[in-house]
Design an enzyme around this catalytic site. Structure first.
Site, PDB file in Angstrom:
ATOM      1  N   GLU A  75      -3.642  17.034 -10.888  1.00  0.00           N
ATOM      2  CA  GLU A  75      -4.135  17.418 -12.211  1.00  0.00           C
ATOM      3  C   GLU A  75      -5.637  17.648 -12.250  1.00  0.00           C
ATOM      4  O   GLU A  75      -6.338  17.190 -13.157  1.00  0.00           O
ATOM      5  CB  GLU A  75      -3.723  16.363 -13.250  1.00  0.00           C
ATOM      6  CG  GLU A  75      -3.703  16.910 -14.672  1.00  0.00           C
ATOM      7  CD  GLU A  75      -3.144  15.934 -15.683  1.00  0.00           C
ATOM      8  OE1 GLU A  75      -3.866  15.596 -16.622  1.00  0.00           O
ATOM      9  OE2 GLU A  75      -1.982  15.515 -15.505  1.00  0.00           O
TER      10      GLU A  75
ATOM     11  N   HIS B 109       0.172  11.225 -27.863  1.00  0.00           N
ATOM     12  CA  HIS B 109      -0.135   9.880 -27.358  1.00  0.00           C
ATOM     13  C   HIS B 109      -0.896   9.060 -28.403  1.00  0.00           C
ATOM     14  O   HIS B 109      -0.701   7.840 -28.509  1.00  0.00           O
ATOM     15  CB  HIS B 109      -0.952   9.965 -26.069  1.00  0.00           C
ATOM     16  CG  HIS B 109      -0.131  10.317 -24.862  1.00  0.00           C
ATOM     17  ND1 HIS B 109      -0.686  10.591 -23.636  1.00  0.00           N
ATOM     18  CD2 HIS B 109       1.210  10.415 -24.691  1.00  0.00           C
ATOM     19  CE1 HIS B 109       0.280  10.858 -22.768  1.00  0.00           C
ATOM     20  NE2 HIS B 109       1.434  10.760 -23.391  1.00  0.00           N
TER      21      HIS B 109
ATOM     22  N   LYS C 111       8.075  23.091 -13.199  1.00  0.00           N
ATOM     23  CA  LYS C 111       7.161  21.990 -12.929  1.00  0.00           C
ATOM     24  C   LYS C 111       6.839  21.892 -11.444  1.00  0.00           C
ATOM     25  O   LYS C 111       5.690  21.604 -11.067  1.00  0.00           O
ATOM     26  CB  LYS C 111       7.728  20.662 -13.433  1.00  0.00           C
ATOM     27  CG  LYS C 111       6.711  19.525 -13.257  1.00  0.00           C
ATOM     28  CD  LYS C 111       6.982  18.334 -14.122  1.00  0.00           C
ATOM     29  CE  LYS C 111       5.842  17.323 -14.027  1.00  0.00           C
ATOM     30  NZ  LYS C 111       6.098  16.113 -14.830  1.00  0.00           N
TER      31      LYS C 111
ATOM     32  N   HIS D 205       0.397  16.495 -25.938  1.00  0.00           N
ATOM     33  CA  HIS D 205       0.329  15.089 -25.561  1.00  0.00           C
ATOM     34  C   HIS D 205      -0.934  14.375 -26.049  1.00  0.00           C
ATOM     35  O   HIS D 205      -0.890  13.166 -26.288  1.00  0.00           O
ATOM     36  CB  HIS D 205       0.456  14.944 -24.044  1.00  0.00           C
ATOM     37  CG  HIS D 205       1.856  15.152 -23.536  1.00  0.00           C
ATOM     38  ND1 HIS D 205       2.556  16.325 -23.742  1.00  0.00           N
ATOM     39  CD2 HIS D 205       2.685  14.334 -22.841  1.00  0.00           C
ATOM     40  CE1 HIS D 205       3.759  16.215 -23.194  1.00  0.00           C
ATOM     41  NE2 HIS D 205       3.865  15.019 -22.638  1.00  0.00           N
TER      42      HIS D 205
ATOM     43  N   HIS E   6       8.856   8.998 -27.510  1.00  0.00           N
ATOM     44  CA  HIS E   6       7.826   9.833 -26.893  1.00  0.00           C
ATOM     45  C   HIS E   6       8.024  11.299 -27.267  1.00  0.00           C
ATOM     46  O   HIS E   6       7.083  11.981 -27.682  1.00  0.00           O
ATOM     47  CB  HIS E   6       7.879   9.671 -25.372  1.00  0.00           C
ATOM     48  CG  HIS E   6       6.953  10.587 -24.635  1.00  0.00           C
ATOM     49  ND1 HIS E   6       5.584  10.443 -24.661  1.00  0.00           N
ATOM     50  CD2 HIS E   6       7.207  11.678 -23.859  1.00  0.00           C
ATOM     51  CE1 HIS E   6       5.026  11.397 -23.927  1.00  0.00           C
ATOM     52  NE2 HIS E   6       5.993  12.150 -23.432  1.00  0.00           N
TER      53      HIS E   6
ATOM     54  N   ARG F 162       0.805  -1.235   0.000  1.00  0.00           N
ATOM     55  CA  ARG F 162       0.000   0.000   0.000  1.00  0.00           C
ATOM     56  C   ARG F 162       0.836   1.282   0.000  1.00  0.00           C
ATOM     57  O   ARG F 162       0.356   2.350   0.359  1.00  0.00           O
ATOM     58  CB  ARG F 162      -1.002  -0.001   1.162  1.00  0.00           C
ATOM     59  CG  ARG F 162      -2.010  -1.122   1.092  1.00  0.00           C
ATOM     60  CD  ARG F 162      -3.124  -0.942   2.105  1.00  0.00           C
ATOM     61  NE  ARG F 162      -4.125  -1.994   1.934  1.00  0.00           N
ATOM     62  CZ  ARG F 162      -4.128  -3.147   2.597  1.00  0.00           C
ATOM     63  NH1 ARG F 162      -3.166  -3.398   3.482  1.00  0.00           N
ATOM     64  NH2 ARG F 162      -5.065  -4.041   2.392  1.00  0.00           N
TER      65      ARG F 162
ATOM     66  N   GLU G  80      10.368  18.247 -24.606  1.00  0.00           N
ATOM     67  CA  GLU G  80       9.762  18.643 -23.330  1.00  0.00           C
ATOM     68  C   GLU G  80      10.319  19.980 -22.838  1.00  0.00           C
ATOM     69  O   GLU G  80       9.602  20.785 -22.247  1.00  0.00           O
ATOM     70  CB  GLU G  80       9.984  17.553 -22.273  1.00  0.00           C
ATOM     71  CG  GLU G  80       9.294  16.232 -22.559  1.00  0.00           C
ATOM     72  CD  GLU G  80       7.780  16.265 -22.346  1.00  0.00           C
ATOM     73  OE1 GLU G  80       7.251  17.302 -21.895  1.00  0.00           O
ATOM     74  OE2 GLU G  80       7.130  15.244 -22.640  1.00  0.00           O
TER      75      GLU G  80
ATOM     76  N   LYS H 272       3.620  11.417 -11.028  1.00  0.00           N
ATOM     77  CA  LYS H 272       2.785  10.622 -11.929  1.00  0.00           C
ATOM     78  C   LYS H 272       3.480   9.290 -12.194  1.00  0.00           C
ATOM     79  O   LYS H 272       4.632   9.257 -12.618  1.00  0.00           O
ATOM     80  CB  LYS H 272       2.572  11.346 -13.264  1.00  0.00           C
ATOM     81  CG  LYS H 272       1.435  12.326 -13.278  1.00  0.00           C
ATOM     82  CD  LYS H 272       1.198  12.777 -14.713  1.00  0.00           C
ATOM     83  CE  LYS H 272       0.024  13.720 -14.828  1.00  0.00           C
ATOM     84  NZ  LYS H 272      -0.214  14.108 -16.235  1.00  0.00           N
TER      85      LYS H 272
ATOM     86  N   ASN I 213       0.245  18.899 -20.386  1.00  0.00           N
ATOM     87  CA  ASN I 213      -0.070  17.929 -21.442  1.00  0.00           C
ATOM     88  C   ASN I 213      -0.043  18.555 -22.833  1.00  0.00           C
ATOM     89  O   ASN I 213      -0.519  17.948 -23.800  1.00  0.00           O
ATOM     90  CB  ASN I 213      -1.445  17.306 -21.187  1.00  0.00           C
ATOM     91  CG  ASN I 213      -1.469  16.460 -19.936  1.00  0.00           C
ATOM     92  OD1 ASN I 213      -0.550  15.697 -19.669  1.00  0.00           O
ATOM     93  ND2 ASN I 213      -2.513  16.612 -19.133  1.00  0.00           N
TER      94      ASN I 213
ATOM     95  N   ARG J 164      -2.453  21.914 -13.703  1.00  0.00           N
ATOM     96  CA  ARG J 164      -1.413  20.941 -14.092  1.00  0.00           C
ATOM     97  C   ARG J 164      -1.686  20.343 -15.470  1.00  0.00           C
ATOM     98  O   ARG J 164      -0.765  19.880 -16.150  1.00  0.00           O
ATOM     99  CB  ARG J 164      -1.289  19.839 -13.039  1.00  0.00           C
ATOM    100  CG  ARG J 164      -0.147  18.879 -13.329  1.00  0.00           C
ATOM    101  CD  ARG J 164       0.177  17.954 -12.167  1.00  0.00           C
ATOM    102  NE  ARG J 164       1.216  17.009 -12.528  1.00  0.00           N
ATOM    103  CZ  ARG J 164       1.783  16.154 -11.700  1.00  0.00           C
ATOM    104  NH1 ARG J 164       1.409  16.117 -10.424  1.00  0.00           N
ATOM    105  NH2 ARG J 164       2.722  15.329 -12.112  1.00  0.00           N
TER     106      ARG J 164
END
Length: 354
Positions: free
Chosen positions: A231, A246, A221, A242, A259, A115, A179, A137, A239, A235
């Site tokens: 997010e 993606h 960031k 993206h 990427h 956990r 990026e 993330k 993206n 935030r």
């Protein structure tokens, strides 16, 4: 050495340390060792490249195959089972020694093992240094889309050693440049202008210059993460490019483009959408695209606009079957467009399809 603190509510704040030799210096292996028992997750390319370094940790190293294909739930189970055999308990940690794929899957494993245990991020690629290692993330992919399984799990610390850049292939450096340029486009006009004047130093690569750029991106960031950890608001601007990118990655099986290369094409499509919608000037769209060109990043895909549009609906940022995209209003400022018209998206994509 630079130090940045990522401020997170509820006591999960953590440091980012940046410095040459921080990890790869003669007397620095102990820097990555967390308190308590631990395992290190890396990939086979890095294991062979840094074998003398990693072999110091003997049987505590779990080695993945390199590439996006390793970012799957089966490997999360393998990492967790490896942790059980290594005797990890709730006071233990997982060290992510690698790029974005390693960081994501090791971080996700840490978030669910017993956990939740500690995670130390040791990013070895430019992209991971400036972006994916920061902010908590984590995740794994499904055949239906990227990062559809995951969690927000902040690391206990991030150790960034620019010496890793010296051993990166040119393609990996360019991947990270996408990026870096993204940060200028969405958050910092001065950074963007600085990159326009100094892109050659990034391609060199000049480590003095990189150390400053990495610190600048991490500060940007860290501030966004401080304001919106999970997010639910601002935030989402990170993206930028993206949603398109993606979709391109998914359609090419995560093999044809890196990427960063896919995101670079996505940034071009997003800026084109903004220009066509009267939100961004033609001049500023051109400035972005010229900087991406100078960084050696691609401008075209051979996919059809319709296929890209359809694949965008499997992105995790889609809500109630509606797409949202991040678009620039001017360099350094962006906004999120909810549920844009299909034809407007198709037209934005079309200009970058061969």
């Amino acid at each position: 050495m630079s130090g940045i603190k990522v401020e997170i509510e509820h006591g999960k704040s953590y440091p980012i340390k940046i410095g040459r030799g921080l990890v790869l210096g003669k007397n620095s292996p102990e820097n990555i060792i967390p308190t308590g028992s631990f395992i290190i997750v890396t990939d086979s390319n890095l294991f062979h490249l840094y074998d003398k370094f990693l072999k110091r940790f003997s049987k505590s190293v779990f080695v993945l195959s390199p590439g996006e294909q390793s970012k799957k739930i089966a490997n999360v189970e393998k990492i967790c089972r490896f942790g059980v055999k290594a005797g990890l308990d709730r006071s233990s940690s997982i060290v992510a020694f690698g790029g974005g794929v390693v960081g994501d899957i090791a971080g996700f494993s840490a978030s669910i093992y017993m956990r939740g245990i500690g995670c130390v991020q040791v990013p070895t690629t430019v992209l991971a240094m400036v972006d994916s290692s920061v902010g908590g993330k984590t995740g794994a992919n499904l055949p239906e889309g990227k990062n559809l399984i995951g969690s927000f799990w902040q690391p206990s610390r991030i150790l960034i050693d620019p010496f890793f850049i010296k051993t990166l292939p040119e393609k990996e450096i360019k991947c990270g440049l996408a990026e870096i340029i993204k940060y200028g486009m969405i958050l910092d006009k001065n950074l963007f202008e600085f990159l326009e004047k100094n892109i050659g130093k990034l391609l060199s690569p000049n480590l003095d210059f990189y150390e400053k750029i990495i610190a600048a991106c991490c500060r940007l960031k860290a501030e966004i993460v401080r304001r919106d950890e999970k997010e639910s608001g601002i935030r989402a601007i990170l993206n930028y490019g993206h949603t398109f990118g993606h979709a391109i990655e998914k359609l090419t099986g995560y093999k044809k483009l890196s990427h960063g290369e896919a995101i670079a094409i996505g940034m071009r499509m997003s800026a084109n959408f903004a220009k066509n919608s009267g939100l961004l000037s033609s001049e500023e769209e051109l400035r972005q695209n010229l900087l991406l060109d100078k960084a050696g990043l691609p401008s075209k895909t051979n996919l059809s606009p319709e296929k890209i549009y359809s694949a965008m609906f499997s992105d995790k940022k889609t809500k109630v079957g509606k797409i949202s995209i991040v678009v620039p209003r001017r360099i350094g400022t962006v906004e999120i467009i909810e549920n844009p018209e299909k034809q407007a998206i198709i037209e934005a994509i079309r200009g970058f399809c061969a």
